[in-house]
Design a protein around this motif. Structure first.
Motif, PDB file in Angstrom:
ATOM      1  N   ASN A  59       0.738  -1.241  -0.042  1.00 17.05           N
ATOM      2  CA  ASN A  59      -0.235  -0.034   0.121  1.00 17.05           C
ATOM      3  C   ASN A  59       1.045   1.323  -0.084  1.00 17.05           C
ATOM      4  O   ASN A  59       2.125   1.106  -0.086  1.00 17.05           O
ATOM      5  CB  ASN A  59      -1.079  -0.143   1.074  1.00 17.05           C
TER       6      ASN A  59
ATOM      7  N   LYS B 208      -1.111  -0.449  -4.378  1.00 20.65           N
ATOM      8  CA  LYS B 208      -2.515  -0.267  -4.112  1.00 20.65           C
ATOM      9  C   LYS B 208      -2.806   1.151  -3.627  1.00 20.65           C
ATOM     10  O   LYS B 208      -2.136   1.658  -2.793  1.00 20.65           O
ATOM     11  CB  LYS B 208      -3.294  -1.331  -2.954  1.00 20.65           C
TER      12      LYS B 208
ATOM     13  N   GLY C 249      -5.545   2.448  -2.009  1.00 16.51           N
ATOM     14  CA  GLY C 249      -6.477   2.664  -0.872  1.00 16.51           C
ATOM     15  C   GLY C 249      -6.299   3.927   0.047  1.00 16.51           C
ATOM     16  O   GLY C 249      -7.137   4.406   0.662  1.00 16.51           O
ATOM     17  N   HIS C 250      -4.924   4.130   0.380  1.00 17.04           N
ATOM     18  CA  HIS C 250      -4.489   5.337   1.142  1.00 17.04           C
ATOM     19  C   HIS C 250      -4.354   6.465   0.441  1.00 17.04           C
ATOM     20  O   HIS C 250      -3.977   7.605   1.276  1.00 17.04           O
ATOM     21  CB  HIS C 250      -3.389   4.795   1.834  1.00 17.04           C
TER      22      HIS C 250
ATOM     23  N   LEU D  17     -10.119   5.706  -6.912  1.00 18.96           N
ATOM     24  CA  LEU D  17      -9.024   4.950  -6.136  1.00 18.96           C
ATOM     25  C   LEU D  17      -8.372   4.289  -7.210  1.00 18.96           C
ATOM     26  O   LEU D  17      -8.929   3.764  -8.272  1.00 18.96           O
ATOM     27  CB  LEU D  17      -9.872   3.871  -5.538  1.00 18.96           C
TER      28      LEU D  17
ATOM     29  N   ASP E   2      -5.040   1.825  -8.401  1.00 14.41           N
ATOM     30  CA  ASP E   2      -4.102   0.865  -8.201  1.00 14.41           C
ATOM     31  C   ASP E   2      -3.401   0.910  -9.297  1.00 14.41           C
ATOM     32  O   ASP E   2      -3.785   0.595 -10.440  1.00 14.41           O
ATOM     33  CB  ASP E   2      -4.890  -0.579  -7.951  1.00 14.41           C
TER      34      ASP E   2
ATOM     35  N   THR F 120      -8.757  -5.821   3.195  1.00 18.25           N
ATOM     36  CA  THR F 120      -8.567  -5.744   2.205  1.00 18.25           C
ATOM     37  C   THR F 120      -7.366  -6.264   1.412  1.00 18.25           C
ATOM     38  O   THR F 120      -7.307  -6.603   0.155  1.00 18.25           O
ATOM     39  CB  THR F 120      -8.947  -3.985   1.939  1.00 18.25           C
ATOM     40  N   GLY F 121      -6.210  -5.584   1.983  1.00 23.09           N
ATOM     41  CA  GLY F 121      -4.940  -5.885   1.346  1.00 23.09           C
ATOM     42  C   GLY F 121      -4.694  -7.342   1.101  1.00 23.09           C
ATOM     43  O   GLY F 121      -4.282  -7.777   0.262  1.00 23.09           O
TER      44      GLY F 121
ATOM     45  N   LYS G 145      -8.876  -6.990  -8.595  1.00 17.75           N
ATOM     46  CA  LYS G 145      -9.373  -5.702  -8.432  1.00 17.75           C
ATOM     47  C   LYS G 145     -11.169  -5.633  -8.289  1.00 17.75           C
ATOM     48  O   LYS G 145     -11.762  -5.101  -7.606  1.00 17.75           O
ATOM     49  CB  LYS G 145      -9.048  -4.826  -9.542  1.00 17.75           C
TER      50      LYS G 145
END
Ligand SMILES: Nc1ncnc2c1ncn2[C@@H]1O[C@H](COP(=O)(O)OP(=O)(O)O)[C@@H](O)[C@H]1O
Ligand SMILES: Cc1ncc(COP(=O)(O)O)c(N)n1
Length: 265
Positions: free
Chosen positions: A141, A177, A179-180, A186, A188, A212-213, A238
Motif C-alpha cells: 500500500n 494499491k 486505498g490510502h 481509487l 491501483d 482488503t490488502g 480488483k
C-alpha cells in the motif's frame, strides 16, 4: 472429470477475527476455486476493534509447516503476508529459494489498520534485502511503499517513481494499491519494468475495510496459481475486492471484514 486442482500456499499471520491474514487468504483462494494451504508465522488475537495480542511462532515451527506442504503438496503459487521478524524473513526467503518457487506474491505487511505493528522496525531491511528480489509480485500500500523506498508519496507521479525504485530493488511486478490515496477515485497501479497499467474504481464510503490488502493479494495469488498472467490476475483481484467492500457483512462493532463470498468468476 474433476479437472486440474490448483493449489496455493500462504505464509502469514493468523487473524482470529477471520477478516485478514491467513483466514482472508484461505477464504479468497477457496472462493476462486484454488486449494488453500498455510504456514502460520504468528498468531494474533484480533477482532474488528483491533489487535489484542501478537504471538510469533518459532522459526522451527514455520520451517516444519513449509516443508510439510512443499514435499507433499507442491503449491502452484505462494503468498507471504505478516512475517514479523528478521529471522522469520530469512527463513522464508531461504525456503522459497530451496523449493525454487517462482510465482511468489509478497504482501509487505507492516501495520494493522488500527496501528498495531505486524513487522518489527528492524526487520524492514531484511524485507528489502531478502524478500524483494524473490518477489514475482509485490503488493505494497502507499505507506509500505514509502517505508521500502524511503520516499514521500503524495502524487501519482511519486507513486510511479516509487514503483520504479521497487522494480530496481529486484521485484518483477510492482502492484501499488491506492486505498490510502485521496479523493473519490481509487487507483491501483501495476509496473512491469516498462509500462504502467492503472485500475481505477470508485472509493466506497465504508469503515469496513479490514483485510482488503490481504484479500486483494490473495486473489492475485490464486489467479497466478491457475496460470493466469499478472494482468489477468490483477484484473480479477480488483473486481474481487471491489464487490467484497461493496457488500460487506456488517459484523463486529469496529472495522469489519470484507465479504469473501461476494465475487463470482
Ligand atoms: N474504500 C474502498 N473502496 C473500494 N476499494 C478499496 C477501498 N479501500 C481499499 N480498496 C481496495 O482494496 C485494496 C487494498 O487497498 P489498500 O487500502 O491500499 O491496502 P491495505 O489494505 O494493504 O492497506 C486495493 O485494491 C484498493 O483499491
Ligand atoms: C494477521 C494479520 N495479517 C495482516 C493484517 C493486515 O490487514 P490488511 O489487509 O487490512 O492490511 C492483519 N490485520 N492481520
Amino acid at each position: 472429470m474433476r479437472g486440474m486442482v490448483y493449489k496455493a500456499l500462504t505464509i502469514a499471520g493468523s487473524d482470529s477475527g477471520g477478516g485478514a491474514g491467513i483466514q482472508a487468504d484461505l477464504k479468497t483462494f477457496h472462493q476462486l476455486r484454488v486449494f488453500g494451504m498455510s504456514a502460520i508465522t504468528a498468531v494474533t488475537a484480533q477482532n474488528t476493534l483491533g489487535v489484542q495480542g501478537v504471538y510469533p511462532l518459532s522459526v522451527e515451527a514455520v520451517e516444519r509447516q513449509i516443508d510439510s506442504v512443499a514435499v507433499d503438496l507442491s503449491p502452484h503459487a505462494v503468498k507471504t503476508g505478516m512475517l514479523f521478524s528478521q529471522e522469520m524473513i530469512e527463513l522464508v526467503a531461504h525456503k522459497i529459494k530451496q523449493y525454487k518457487w517462482m510465482s511468489v506474491v509478497v504482501d509487505p505487511v507492516m501495520i494493522a489498520k488500527g496501528g498495531a505493528p505486524l513487522l518489527k522496525q528492524e526487520a524492514v531491511e531484511a524485507l528489502q534485502r531478502h524478500m524483494l528480489p524473490l518477489a514475482y509480485v509485490l503488493t505494497p500500500n502507499i505507506p509500505e511503499a514509502e517505508v521500502l523506498t524511503n520516499m514521500r508519496i503524495e502524487t501519482l507521479e511519486q507513486r510511479k517513481e516509487a514503483a520504479k525504485k521497487l522494480h530496481d530493488m529486484g521485484v518483477r511486478y510492482v502492484v501499488m494499491k491506492g486505498g490510502h490515496g485521496e479523493g473519490n477515485e481509487l487507483v491501483d497501479i501495476l509496473y512491469d519494468g516498462e509500462q504502467f497499467y492503472e485500475w481505477k474504481s470508485k472509493r466506497i464510503d465504508t469503515k469496513h475495510t479490514h483485510g482488503t490488502g490481504c484479500t486483494f493479494a490473495a486473489a492475485i495469488t490464486a489467479q497466478l496459481a491457475k496460470g493466469k498472467t499478472i494482468y489477468e490476475a490483477v484484473d480479477v483481484a480488483k473486481r474481487f475486492i471491489q464487490v467484497a467492500v461493496e457488500q460487506t457483512l456488517q459484523i463486529g462493532s469496529g472495522h469489519g471484514p470484507t465479504n469473501h463470498w461476494a465475487f463470482h468468476e
